[in-house]
Write a protein that holds these residues in place. Structure first.
Motif, PDB file in Angstrom:
ATOM      1  N   CYS A  86      73.248 -31.127 -72.141  1.00  0.00           N
ATOM      2  CA  CYS A  86      72.603 -30.844 -70.855  1.00  0.00           C
ATOM      3  C   CYS A  86      73.615 -30.266 -69.859  1.00  0.00           C
ATOM      4  CB  CYS A  86      71.974 -32.109 -70.279  1.00  0.00           C
ATOM      5  SG  CYS A  86      70.450 -32.606 -71.094  1.00  0.00           S
ATOM      6  N   ILE A  87      74.788 -30.869 -69.805  1.00  0.00           N
ATOM      7  CA  ILE A  87      75.799 -30.395 -68.863  1.00  0.00           C
ATOM      8  C   ILE A  87      76.316 -29.018 -69.283  1.00  0.00           C
ATOM      9  CG2 ILE A  87      78.138 -30.853 -67.994  1.00  0.00           C
ATOM     10  CD1 ILE A  87      77.233 -33.841 -67.859  1.00  0.00           C
ATOM     11  N   THR A 103      80.666 -21.859 -54.062  1.00  0.00           N
ATOM     12  CA  THR A 103      81.894 -22.126 -54.817  1.00  0.00           C
ATOM     13  C   THR A 103      82.009 -23.600 -55.157  1.00  0.00           C
ATOM     14  OG1 THR A 103      82.978 -20.283 -53.717  1.00  0.00           O
ATOM     15  CG2 THR A 103      84.415 -21.938 -54.726  1.00  0.00           C
ATOM     16  N   GLU A 104      81.662 -24.454 -54.210  1.00  0.00           N
ATOM     17  CA  GLU A 104      81.748 -25.903 -54.436  1.00  0.00           C
ATOM     18  C   GLU A 104      80.805 -26.361 -55.548  1.00  0.00           C
ATOM     19  OE1 GLU A 104      82.898 -24.991 -50.208  1.00  0.00           O
ATOM     20  OE2 GLU A 104      81.195 -24.474 -51.473  1.00  0.00           O
ATOM     21  N   MET A 105      79.624 -25.781 -55.612  1.00  0.00           N
ATOM     22  CA  MET A 105      78.686 -26.125 -56.683  1.00  0.00           C
ATOM     23  C   MET A 105      79.274 -25.746 -58.038  1.00  0.00           C
ATOM     24  SD  MET A 105      75.108 -24.880 -54.910  1.00  0.00           S
ATOM     25  CE  MET A 105      74.089 -25.069 -56.368  1.00  0.00           C
ATOM     26  N   TRP A 106      79.800 -24.520 -58.121  1.00  0.00           N
ATOM     27  CA  TRP A 106      80.396 -24.063 -59.377  1.00  0.00           C
ATOM     28  C   TRP A 106      81.584 -24.941 -59.778  1.00  0.00           C
ATOM     29  CZ3 TRP A 106      80.039 -22.051 -63.846  1.00  0.00           C
ATOM     30  CH2 TRP A 106      81.183 -21.719 -64.560  1.00  0.00           C
ATOM     31  N   GLU A 107      82.434 -25.242 -58.825  1.00  0.00           N
ATOM     32  CA  GLU A 107      83.610 -26.048 -59.136  1.00  0.00           C
ATOM     33  C   GLU A 107      83.217 -27.434 -59.641  1.00  0.00           C
ATOM     34  OE1 GLU A 107      85.886 -25.895 -55.520  1.00  0.00           O
ATOM     35  OE2 GLU A 107      86.752 -23.943 -56.035  1.00  0.00           O
ATOM     36  N   GLN A 108      82.192 -28.031 -59.075  1.00  0.00           N
ATOM     37  CA  GLN A 108      81.766 -29.364 -59.505  1.00  0.00           C
ATOM     38  C   GLN A 108      81.188 -29.337 -60.906  1.00  0.00           C
ATOM     39  OE1 GLN A 108      82.347 -32.303 -58.591  1.00  0.00           O
ATOM     40  NE2 GLN A 108      80.942 -33.370 -59.943  1.00  0.00           N
ATOM     41  N   ILE A 109      80.299 -28.428 -61.177  1.00  0.00           N
ATOM     42  CA  ILE A 109      79.684 -28.398 -62.513  1.00  0.00           C
ATOM     43  C   ILE A 109      80.712 -27.995 -63.566  1.00  0.00           C
ATOM     44  CG2 ILE A 109      78.782 -26.031 -62.522  1.00  0.00           C
ATOM     45  CD1 ILE A 109      76.183 -27.261 -63.690  1.00  0.00           C
ATOM     46  N   ASN A 110      81.621 -27.116 -63.207  1.00  0.00           N
ATOM     47  CA  ASN A 110      82.674 -26.704 -64.125  1.00  0.00           C
ATOM     48  C   ASN A 110      83.628 -27.868 -64.399  1.00  0.00           C
ATOM     49  OD1 ASN A 110      83.790 -24.551 -65.685  1.00  0.00           O
ATOM     50  ND2 ASN A 110      85.444 -24.388 -64.198  1.00  0.00           N
ATOM     51  N   ALA A 111      83.958 -28.631 -63.370  1.00  0.00           N
ATOM     52  CA  ALA A 111      84.872 -29.767 -63.527  1.00  0.00           C
ATOM     53  C   ALA A 111      84.275 -30.830 -64.448  1.00  0.00           C
ATOM     54  CB  ALA A 111      85.201 -30.371 -62.164  1.00  0.00           C
ATOM     55  N   VAL A 112      83.005 -31.146 -64.282  1.00  0.00           N
ATOM     56  CA  VAL A 112      82.406 -32.172 -65.148  1.00  0.00           C
ATOM     57  C   VAL A 112      82.305 -31.666 -66.583  1.00  0.00           C
ATOM     58  CG1 VAL A 112      79.966 -31.639 -64.687  1.00  0.00           C
ATOM     59  CG2 VAL A 112      80.610 -33.927 -65.353  1.00  0.00           C
ATOM     60  N   GLU A 132      80.995 -42.273 -64.624  1.00  0.00           N
ATOM     61  CA  GLU A 132      81.596 -41.012 -64.189  1.00  0.00           C
ATOM     62  C   GLU A 132      80.622 -39.845 -64.335  1.00  0.00           C
ATOM     63  OE1 GLU A 132      85.547 -39.875 -65.206  1.00  0.00           O
ATOM     64  OE2 GLU A 132      86.223 -41.963 -65.257  1.00  0.00           O
ATOM     65  N   ILE A 133      79.852 -39.843 -65.399  1.00  0.00           N
ATOM     66  CA  ILE A 133      78.856 -38.781 -65.586  1.00  0.00           C
ATOM     67  C   ILE A 133      77.804 -38.855 -64.477  1.00  0.00           C
ATOM     68  CG2 ILE A 133      76.977 -37.985 -67.069  1.00  0.00           C
ATOM     69  CD1 ILE A 133      78.816 -38.862 -69.466  1.00  0.00           C
ATOM     70  N   ARG A 134      77.318 -40.065 -64.202  1.00  0.00           N
ATOM     71  CA  ARG A 134      76.330 -40.229 -63.118  1.00  0.00           C
ATOM     72  C   ARG A 134      76.897 -39.772 -61.786  1.00  0.00           C
ATOM     73  NH1 ARG A 134      74.976 -44.771 -61.222  1.00  0.00           N
ATOM     74  NH2 ARG A 134      76.296 -46.113 -62.450  1.00  0.00           N
ATOM     75  N   ARG A 135      78.109 -40.217 -61.481  1.00  0.00           N
ATOM     76  CA  ARG A 135      78.729 -39.831 -60.204  1.00  0.00           C
ATOM     77  C   ARG A 135      78.909 -38.322 -60.099  1.00  0.00           C
ATOM     78  NH1 ARG A 135      83.053 -44.165 -61.060  1.00  0.00           N
ATOM     79  NH2 ARG A 135      81.980 -46.029 -60.373  1.00  0.00           N
ATOM     80  N   ALA A 136      79.298 -37.688 -61.190  1.00  0.00           N
ATOM     81  CA  ALA A 136      79.498 -36.234 -61.171  1.00  0.00           C
ATOM     82  C   ALA A 136      78.180 -35.512 -60.890  1.00  0.00           C
ATOM     83  CB  ALA A 136      80.093 -35.766 -62.494  1.00  0.00           C
TER      84      ALA A 136
END
Length: 187
Positions: A86-87, A103-112, A132-136
């Motif tokens: 899913c991720i 940019t912040e959205m991309w960085e968050q999804i990319n980081a997880v 951690e997955i839930r928090r991300a």
């Protein structure tokens, strides 16, 4: 808004909502399993029914052990609805519309996504992995709400999240699973 962009925003949020839900369900079942006899499938198999993937699970994991359930729901690459898949699909949708999302959205999804590729992530205790997955996922929702303009983009993002939540709630209510009460109590 282009239909391609709307489609990607919808699916990004729908897949992240699904990943968060599965993480929450597995976490609740881990806690419920403490009250069951060792190796009991009682708190685990309803998760497969709630995910709507019983046929695929029975084919891939004929033993149906608790470990099989967790592996299937969280990490199994053969399961298109596993948390990891899913991720990955959400990230691919985000990559395709990087010029539209913040940019912040991309960085968050990319980081997880990249965190899940690291062996060190999976060496943590299972409860911490799930948290951690839930928090991300929740951080992504917060970033989206804080940084995305309240236009059609934001509305399609919300639509994806809410329809996935509705789909899961409907399946839980119609299947009368053991976990439905526990999951809703935790929210």
């Amino acid at each position: 808004m282009l239909s391609r962009v709307a489609d990607s925003l919808y699916w990004i949020n729908r897949y992240l909502e699904r990943a968060e839900n599965i993480s929450r369900f597995v976490e609740v079942s881990e806690a419920m399993a403490l009250d069951c006899p060792p190796g009991s499938a009682e708190p685990w198999l309803p998760l497969i029914d709630a995910s709507g993937d019983r046929e695929l699970f029975d084919r891939l994991c004929p033993q149906g052990t608790p470990e099989d359930v967790v592996q299937f729901l969280v990490r199994d690459e053969r399961n298109p609805s596993s948390v990891v898949n899913c991720i990955a699909v959400a990230r691919e949708n985000a990559r395709q519309i990087r010029d539209v999302i913040t940019t912040e959205m991309w960085e968050q999804i990319n980081a997880v996504y990249w965190a899940l590729q690291e062996d060190s992530f999976w060496e943590q205790p299972p409860q911490e992995q799930l948290r951690e997955i839930r928090r991300a996922c929740q951080l992504f929702y917060g970033i989206t709400d804080a940084t995305l303009s309240r236009d059609l983009s934001w509305q399609f993002s919300r639509l994806g999240r809410l329809l996935e939540r509705d789909r899961k709630s409907t399946r839980l209510n119609s299947s009368h699973t053991v976990i439905s009460y526990a999951v809703f109590c935790l929210k």
